[in-house]
Scaffold this active site. Structure first.
Site, mmCIF file in Angstrom:
data_model
loop_
_atom_site.group_PDB
_atom_site.id
_atom_site.type_symbol
_atom_site.label_atom_id
_atom_site.label_comp_id
_atom_site.label_asym_id
_atom_site.label_seq_id
_atom_site.Cartn_x
_atom_site.Cartn_y
_atom_site.Cartn_z
ATOM 1 C CG ASP A 87 59.889 -35.140 61.074
ATOM 2 O OD1 ASP A 87 60.456 -34.971 62.179
ATOM 3 O OD2 ASP A 87 59.374 -36.224 60.744
ATOM 4 C CB ILE A 88 61.201 -31.526 65.247
ATOM 5 C CG1 ILE A 88 60.252 -30.319 65.360
ATOM 6 C CG2 ILE A 88 62.315 -31.425 66.270
ATOM 7 C CD1 ILE A 88 59.482 -30.238 66.655
ATOM 8 C CE LYS A 150 55.901 -21.889 83.509
ATOM 9 N NZ LYS A 150 55.414 -23.249 83.740
ATOM 10 C CG ASP A 179 58.776 -16.687 84.259
ATOM 11 O OD1 ASP A 179 57.601 -16.235 84.290
ATOM 12 O OD2 ASP A 179 59.254 -17.356 85.187
ATOM 13 C CG HIS A 180 53.424 -16.083 81.114
ATOM 14 N ND1 HIS A 180 53.509 -17.436 81.375
ATOM 15 C CD2 HIS A 180 52.375 -15.633 81.829
ATOM 16 C CE1 HIS A 180 52.563 -17.775 82.219
ATOM 17 N NE2 HIS A 180 51.851 -16.716 82.508
ATOM 18 C CD GLU A 218 46.719 -21.464 87.941
ATOM 19 O OE1 GLU A 218 46.475 -21.413 86.717
ATOM 20 O OE2 GLU A 218 47.470 -22.304 88.449
ATOM 21 C CG HIS A 242 55.359 -18.374 86.596
ATOM 22 N ND1 HIS A 242 56.035 -18.016 85.453
ATOM 23 C CD2 HIS A 242 54.426 -19.280 86.203
ATOM 24 C CE1 HIS A 242 55.534 -18.678 84.420
ATOM 25 N NE2 HIS A 242 54.561 -19.444 84.848
#
Length: 503
Positions: A87-88, A150, A179-180, A218, A242
């Site tokens: 549990d965080i 992010k 950041d992919h 997109e 991005h």
């Protein structure tokens, strides 16, 4: 590679299933994981180790870029995985986790190198980082690293607050902000495109370049993300991170054999040279759009305000286009045009560099040719193409030369980024200086949108975006390159007419 314990928060989530586990598996197959590697997955679901491992196997079979052909190899991989409930917000769970990690490290004779990957919502970042520090999870004799996804804040002040909180538990060099887009092979190639190619290096300045266009389009709508997206929009979801990262990677001029520190320094210099917009200047330089009903691939789709979970009066931006100027020695006077949006005609991420025509020569447009272009395709296909003019039957015709063609078997973005985090290479991660400068540049846009100082343009789903975005470039005598064929042909004829008539 140094042995490491990979501690994954959000181990039962969608990102872990679709991206993280397949990336780790492909690194394992390529021999890019330490031999002494252990992963401990954390989540709220009450799973056993065996059930966790079976879910990972299912994830690999569904999402890995490689098919599972060697069952024994796959089994040796998933045996490295363990699971525990956490549990965080419960400090006792972190102390329990510390005991589990230390026991596993002793059993495998691992040094206390620990990488904490937060595949969870950003609202949990500070709580987890604080509990890691207070529980002793990160105070061992080995190194520790924190990997976060992010968004890094939702505006300038919240980003600063987040960074201040994280800084109490981790040093800046220990924080790896993913950041992919920075993991995409072609974006990473931008680092050396200019510095390693003398021909491009000679042309890489305002003396030869007319404008630069960066597009990320997109075809999908908001899908199941309506609750999140309606409070974020294209400017926060794509532009601030991005798109500006791609601008930085393209505009940097790096020394030969540059270090991660050189990359960080020069990216920061690009952002510092980016001419800021005041709130009153935003409407002249930024287009804000929202899609209406239309068709994608021949199928009818709803407009944004008719999507489930979106209010009928929503003013949220699903499209943004902007004109930016980098005020430095190399780029002064060269406009950078950036656009991104949903429900557009194609899925594509690309950069187009348009070169100037030679002085004192007749327009190539009037002669039937086209400006010289450098096209960098990033997604879904990868490649670099140069467009030049050649003469055929007395007329100029553009010819396209492929400089780098897409390869089918290339690592995905998360493979590159996770590997770099494991070896401690920060080159392709977002440093705090870049994040803060990007938010500072975007903040007047957020303020102008909030106060409705920028009209909300509409565009039909399946189009190339609002007409206002075309007008933004037309003011400078340019147009967007490589839009849908019918639009490209119309624009070419308009350009030729404008040249002949002076309009």
């Amino acid at each position: 590679m140094e042995p490491v314990t990979f501690v994954l928060f959000g181990a039962t989530g969608d990102l872990a299933k679709r991206k993280i586990y397949p990336a780790l598996y492909n690194l394992f197959v390529d021999g890019k994981l330490p031999e002494a590697f252990s992963l401990i997955g954390l989540g709220r679901r009450d799973w056993t180790d065996e059930f966790f491992q079976s879910n990972i196997e299912q994830s690999l079979r569904q999402f890995s870029r490689r098919e599972i052909q060697d069952q024994a190899l796959m089994q040796s991989f998933i045996r490295k995985f363990r699971y525990t409930v956490l549990d965080i917000g419960r400090t006792d769970d972190y102390k329990k986790l510390l005991g589990i990690i230390e026991e596993r490290e002793r059993a495998l004779q691992l040094p206390p190198n620990r990488m904490f990957y937060l595949s969870v919502g950003p609202e949990y970042f500070t709580t987890i980082a604080s509990n890691i520090a207070e529980s002793g999870l990160g105070s061992a004799a080995g190194w520790k690293r924190l990997v976060i996804e992010k968004p890094f804040g939702h505006d300038l002040q919240s980003a600063r607050d987040l960074n201040e909180h994280l800084g109490k538990s981790f040093a800046e060099e220990e924080i790896f902000r993913i950041d992919h887009y920075l993991g995409k092979p072609m974006v990473q190639n931008l680092e050396v495109l200019e510095s390693a190619n003398p021909i491009i290096q000679a042309l890489w300045s305002n003396r030869y370049i007319a404008n630069v266009q960066i597009t990320a389009s997109e075809t999908v709508g908001v899908e199941e993300r309506a609750g999140y997206y309606d409070h974020v929009g294209a400017v926060r979801d794509m532009f601030q991170n991005h798109m500006l990262q791609m601008l930085m990677m393209l505009a940097i001029h790096l020394p030969h054999n540059s270090s991660p520190g050189d990359v960080r320094k020069h990216k920061k210099q690009v952002m510092e040279a980016l001419i800021p917009l005041s709130k009153s200047e935003v409407s002249a330089n930024v287009i804000r759009g929202q899609y209406t009903s239309g068709s994608i691939g021949g199928n009818p789709v709803k407009g944004y305000r008719s999507e489930p979970g979106i209010g009928a009066g929503s003013m949220n931006d699903t499209y943004i286009a902007a004109k930016l100027q980098v005020d430095d020695y190399f780029w002064r006077g060269v406009p950078f045009y950036i656009r991104t949006g949903k429900r557009l005609s194609e899925k594509s991420t690309r950069i187009v560099v348009e070169f100037k025509e030679a002085l004192h020569q007749a327009s190539t447009v009037a002669l039937g040719g086209a400006p010289n272009l450098l096209l960098i395709e990033i997604n879904p296909n990868e490649g670099i193409m140069l467009q030049l003019n050649t003469k055929e039957n007395g007329e100029l015709k553009p010819v396209q030369i492929q400089l780098h063609e897409s390869s089918k078997d290339i690592p995905e973005a998360y493979e590159n980024l996770i590997f770099d985090a494991l070896v401690g290479n920060p080159t392709f991660f977002a440093h705090w200086d870049e994040v803060e400068l990007a938010w500072a540049w975007v903040q007047p846009i957020l303020d102008a949108f909030q106060e409705n100082l920028v009209p909300l343009a509409s565009y039909e789903a399946g189009s190339n975006g609002p007409a206002e975005a075309d007008a933004l470039l037309a003011e400078d005598g340019f147009h967007w390159w490589f839009d849908s064929k019918e639009n490209t042909e119309t624009k070419r004829k308009d350009e030729e007419y404008a040249y002949q008539t002076g309009h």
